[in-house]
Design a protein around this motif. Structure first.
Motif, PDB file in Angstrom:
ATOM      1  N   GLN A  49       1.024  -1.357  -0.538  1.00 19.56           N
ATOM      2  CA  GLN A  49      -0.119   0.045   0.023  1.00 19.56           C
ATOM      3  C   GLN A  49       1.021   1.404   0.021  1.00 19.56           C
ATOM      4  OE1 GLN A  49      -2.586  -0.305   3.216  1.00 19.56           O
ATOM      5  NE2 GLN A  49      -4.328  -0.801   2.181  1.00 19.56           N
ATOM      6  N   ALA A  50       2.061   1.500   0.290  1.00 20.95           N
ATOM      7  CA  ALA A  50       2.968   1.831   0.220  1.00 20.95           C
ATOM      8  C   ALA A  50       4.478   2.099   0.024  1.00 20.95           C
ATOM      9  CB  ALA A  50       2.923   2.857   1.728  1.00 20.95           C
ATOM     10  N   CYS A  51       5.111   2.400  -0.480  1.00 16.53           N
ATOM     11  CA  CYS A  51       6.711   2.525  -0.571  1.00 16.53           C
ATOM     12  C   CYS A  51       7.399   3.414  -0.146  1.00 16.53           C
ATOM     13  CB  CYS A  51       7.328   1.250  -1.359  1.00 16.53           C
ATOM     14  SG  CYS A  51       7.088   2.092  -3.550  1.00 16.53           S
ATOM     15  N   MET A  52       9.084   3.111  -0.369  1.00 14.97           N
ATOM     16  CA  MET A  52       9.970   4.159   0.125  1.00 14.97           C
ATOM     17  C   MET A  52      10.650   4.056  -0.976  1.00 14.97           C
ATOM     18  SD  MET A  52      10.616   6.488   3.517  1.00 14.97           S
ATOM     19  CE  MET A  52       9.537   6.933   3.899  1.00 14.97           C
ATOM     20  N   LEU A  53      11.469   5.004  -2.180  1.00 15.94           N
ATOM     21  CA  LEU A  53      12.569   5.039  -2.603  1.00 15.94           C
ATOM     22  C   LEU A  53      13.478   6.156  -1.665  1.00 15.94           C
ATOM     23  CD1 LEU A  53      10.583   5.217  -6.071  1.00 15.94           C
ATOM     24  CD2 LEU A  53      11.323   2.907  -5.492  1.00 15.94           C
ATOM     25  N   PHE A  54      14.623   5.400  -2.000  1.00 13.07           N
ATOM     26  CA  PHE A  54      16.025   6.513  -1.109  1.00 13.07           C
ATOM     27  C   PHE A  54      16.467   5.892  -2.641  1.00 13.07           C
ATOM     28  CE2 PHE A  54      14.168   4.411   2.285  1.00 13.07           C
ATOM     29  CZ  PHE A  54      14.475   5.209   3.455  1.00 13.07           C
ATOM     30  N   ILE A  55      16.881   7.577  -3.215  1.00  6.20           N
ATOM     31  CA  ILE A  55      17.583   8.174  -4.059  1.00  6.20           C
ATOM     32  C   ILE A  55      18.941   8.972  -3.777  1.00  6.20           C
ATOM     33  CG2 ILE A  55      18.057   8.666  -6.689  1.00  6.20           C
ATOM     34  CD1 ILE A  55      16.037   6.847  -6.131  1.00  6.20           C
ATOM     35  N   GLY A  56      19.771   8.241  -4.146  1.00  7.51           N
ATOM     36  CA  GLY A  56      21.453   9.180  -4.111  1.00  7.51           C
ATOM     37  C   GLY A  56      21.709  10.549  -4.195  1.00  7.51           C
ATOM     38  N   PRO A  57      22.178  11.220  -4.050  1.00  8.14           N
ATOM     39  CA  PRO A  57      22.265  12.190  -4.395  1.00  8.14           C
ATOM     40  C   PRO A  57      23.692  11.831  -5.374  1.00  8.14           C
ATOM     41  CG  PRO A  57      23.732  11.881  -2.237  1.00  8.14           C
ATOM     42  CD  PRO A  57      23.152  11.365  -2.206  1.00  8.14           C
ATOM     43  N   GLU A  58      24.079  13.063  -6.157  1.00  8.86           N
ATOM     44  CA  GLU A  58      25.414  12.614  -7.185  1.00  8.86           C
ATOM     45  C   GLU A  58      26.844  12.098  -6.789  1.00  8.86           C
ATOM     46  OE1 GLU A  58      23.655  17.315  -8.389  1.00  8.86           O
ATOM     47  OE2 GLU A  58      24.240  15.943  -5.923  1.00  8.86           O
ATOM     48  N   GLY A  59      26.961  12.089  -5.889  1.00 12.56           N
ATOM     49  CA  GLY A  59      27.891  11.077  -5.118  1.00 12.56           C
ATOM     50  C   GLY A  59      27.096   9.722  -4.976  1.00 12.56           C
ATOM     51  N   GLY A  60      25.993   9.751  -4.948  1.00 15.21           N
ATOM     52  CA  GLY A  60      25.847   7.959  -4.720  1.00 15.21           C
ATOM     53  C   GLY A  60      25.536   7.413  -3.007  1.00 15.21           C
ATOM     54  N   PHE A  61      25.277   6.843  -2.788  1.00 16.07           N
ATOM     55  CA  PHE A  61      24.975   6.986  -1.405  1.00 16.07           C
ATOM     56  C   PHE A  61      26.689   6.303  -0.355  1.00 16.07           C
ATOM     57  CE2 PHE A  61      20.612   6.495  -1.904  1.00 16.07           C
ATOM     58  CZ  PHE A  61      20.465   6.455  -0.755  1.00 16.07           C
TER      59      PHE A  61
END
Length: 246
Positions: free
Chosen positions: A188-200
């Motif tokens: 029903q709900a999800c969360m996407l983690f996206i890194g910045p230019e330098g990544g995680f």
């Protein structure tokens, strides 16, 4: 028919002030008798007729309730590592158009931009305005909330997100791809983690794993942060939302 949001529930008599009032009266040049589509703070919609319009105040009267739910069946939160320049503006605008439910700007280890407290508040206010305008333009019945800038630890500590399915996109080795994780079961709900230019960083990846996040890949190519955010959102909406049709 033009759409506008009001900060109160739909009622017999309603008012619009501020920038929207100026836009209605001075830019669109709408006048008494013209009709607009309104979405109230309770998410309900109606057709309303303008009874008074000037640059500071537009008054309206309710005409009829409309079934106006344009929201996807899946609530998707985008945790976006702070990006430089106008990239964050672009990500916010396009994510809203694609159906994101909320956006959490994340201060991560490899962020190029560093904001003090005042600048963070200013940026969030700007992004919320962009989200509002994008929601109006694309016919959303919900304005996605732009959360304060948070560290990853703060996100995991927030009880609001405790039951949300978490997915981190990582350019390193990942046991599963995004497609596999989405196909494993509807949420029903999800969360996407996206890194910045330098990544995680590897430490951030470990932190997310400790909190139950799935670490996934989107293929062999490394995408820019703005590309990764929108590609992931499109993939989720197609698989679990409404971009693939009914």
């Amino acid at each position: 028919m033009r759409r506008f949001f009001i900060n109160t529930p739909v009622s017999e008599i309603m008012a619009i002030t501020g920038d929207d009032a100026r836009h209605i009266a001075m830019v669109l040049r709408l006048t008494p008798g013209d009709r607009v589509l309104l979405t109230g703070a309770d998410g309900k919609g109606c057709i309303a007729e303008i009874t008074q319009a000037n640059a500071t105040l537009v008054q309206l009267k309710w005409l009829e309730t409309v079934e106006d739910n344009t929201e996807p069946p899946l609530a998707v939160y985008l945790v976006q590592g702070l990006a430089k320049g106008e990239k964050m503006d672009f990500i916010v605008q396009k994510a809203v158009e694609l159906g994101v439910y909320g956006i959490i700007p994340a201060a991560t280890e490899h962020c190029v931009v560093k904001y003090d407290a005042a600048k963070k508040a200013d940026r969030v206010t700007r992004w919320q305005k962009i989200a509002r305008e994008a929601a109006k333009q694309c016919g959303r019945s919900h304005i996605p909330h732009i959360y304060p800038v948070m560290a990853l630890n703060d996100i995991f500590a927030n009880s609001e997100f405790a039951s949300v399915h978490k997915i981190m996109l990582y350019e390193g080795q990942a046991a599963e791809g995004l497609k596999q994780v989405l196909a494993a079961g509807k949420k029903q709900a999800c969360m996407l983690f996206i890194g910045p230019e330098g990544g995680f960083s590897s430490g951030e990846v470990n932190l997310c794993q400790q909190h139950g996040a799935k670490i996934v890949s989107m293929g062999p190519r490394i995408m820019r942060t703005e590309t990764a955010a929108l590609a992931a959102l499109v993939s989720v909406m197609y698989e679990c939302g409404d971009l693939g049709g009914s």
